[in-house]
Write a protein that holds these residues in place. Sequence first.
Motif, PDB file in Angstrom:
ATOM      1  N   PHE A  96     -14.607  -2.835  -3.766  1.00 31.75           N
ATOM      2  CA  PHE A  96     -13.579  -2.150  -2.982  1.00 31.75           C
ATOM      3  C   PHE A  96     -13.209  -3.037  -1.807  1.00 31.75           C
ATOM      4  N   LYS A 152      -9.669  -4.244   1.031  1.00 30.56           N
ATOM      5  CA  LYS A 152      -8.321  -3.980   1.528  1.00 30.56           C
ATOM      6  C   LYS A 152      -7.310  -4.775   0.714  1.00 30.56           C
ATOM      7  N   PRO A 153      -6.242  -4.141   0.266  1.00 31.66           N
ATOM      8  CA  PRO A 153      -5.200  -4.897  -0.442  1.00 31.66           C
ATOM      9  C   PRO A 153      -4.618  -5.976   0.467  1.00 31.66           C
ATOM     10  N   ARG A 175      -1.722   2.579   1.028  1.00 30.43           N
ATOM     11  CA  ARG A 175      -2.664   1.748   0.275  1.00 30.43           C
ATOM     12  C   ARG A 175      -2.244   1.631  -1.191  1.00 30.43           C
ATOM     13  N   LEU A 176      -1.791   2.716  -1.780  1.00 30.99           N
ATOM     14  CA  LEU A 176      -1.375   2.670  -3.185  1.00 30.99           C
ATOM     15  C   LEU A 176      -0.194   1.720  -3.371  1.00 30.99           C
ATOM     16  N   GLU A 204      -1.598  -1.793  -3.072  1.00 29.98           N
ATOM     17  CA  GLU A 204      -2.375  -2.172  -4.255  1.00 29.98           C
ATOM     18  C   GLU A 204      -1.452  -2.563  -5.412  1.00 29.98           C
ATOM     19  N   ASP A 251       0.022  -5.955  -4.827  1.00 26.79           N
ATOM     20  CA  ASP A 251      -0.968  -6.992  -5.150  1.00 26.79           C
ATOM     21  C   ASP A 251      -1.056  -7.215  -6.655  1.00 26.79           C
ATOM     22  N   GLU A 252      -1.175  -6.120  -7.398  1.00 31.55           N
ATOM     23  CA  GLU A 252      -1.377  -6.219  -8.846  1.00 31.55           C
ATOM     24  C   GLU A 252      -0.179  -6.833  -9.555  1.00 31.55           C
ATOM     25  N   ARG A 256      -5.187   8.563  -8.535  1.00 27.44           N
ATOM     26  CA  ARG A 256      -5.058   7.588  -9.626  1.00 27.44           C
ATOM     27  C   ARG A 256      -3.730   7.764 -10.356  1.00 27.44           C
ATOM     28  N   LYS A 308      -0.889   6.389  -8.242  1.00 29.44           N
ATOM     29  CA  LYS A 308      -0.781   4.923  -8.300  1.00 29.44           C
ATOM     30  C   LYS A 308      -0.077   4.478  -9.579  1.00 29.44           C
ATOM     31  N   LYS A 320       3.334   2.318  -9.611  1.00 27.94           N
ATOM     32  CA  LYS A 320       3.397   1.038 -10.324  1.00 27.94           C
ATOM     33  C   LYS A 320       4.538   1.042 -11.339  1.00 27.94           C
TER      34      LYS A 320
END
Length: 254
Positions: free
Chosen positions: A5, A7-8, A29-30, A33, A36-37, A185, A188, A192
């Motif tokens: 775990f 931080k993004p 945060r989502l 994330e 980042d992905e 989840r 997110k 995405k």
Amino acid sequence: MAVVFDKPHALCDVPTHYCPGCTHGIIHRLVAEVMDELGIEGNSVGVFPVGCSVLAYNYFECDMVGAPHGRAPAVATGVKRARPDSVVFTYQGDGDLAAIGTCETVHAAARGENITVIFVNNTIYGMTGGQMAPTTMPGQVTQTTPYGREPEIQGYPVKMCEMLSTLEGTALAQRVSVDNPAHIREAKKAIKKAFENQINKKGFSIVEVLSTCPTNWGMSPVDALERVRTEMIPYFPLGVYKDEAVWNKEEKAD
């Protein structure tokens, strides 16, 4: 030691200004994330309007542009058309997107603008003290509805996903929540997909996130999360209201 775990990278390492129990931080945060992905941080432009999200530029490492109250979809449209290869998203509350910004939101969707909209619905005006919002539920007490919202006087709440799903330019309209890990989840995944839709040039995507406002609701953070489960989700059902590519319908038909 394996890192499980962290931080993004797309999320700034700064103290939050949000109230205790506010779920804006989770949503931030989502989004980070997902950036980042997908590897889009260096090519993304976020648009923040007026409201609790007005300081969103403090939290994301990508380029950020400010918009007048309610005008984020219009500003995002301009940015996207000027820089079509950039990934452009707005981050808006319900008082901004569904009240003063209703026109901009509806027509951006009707035009099928290839942008991503993150819509935070906490059923109240947060930054300005807790007035009734377009999404305030029947019976809900606010600073301007001290006896509860009465539909025969103040009208009914606006359900944005349901409304925008009727427009041909909308590629994705989905409502999610961040009240528990399973819903986080799912949220997110929806965020995405909304970004992927833009990358794949599918049209206008909006993800509505049911959120808390413990301060203006006059509740503890725990009780605020319970309200999302017992009051908000029954009135604003979670789910996908539309999931359809806009600009490649002919290709799909072939």
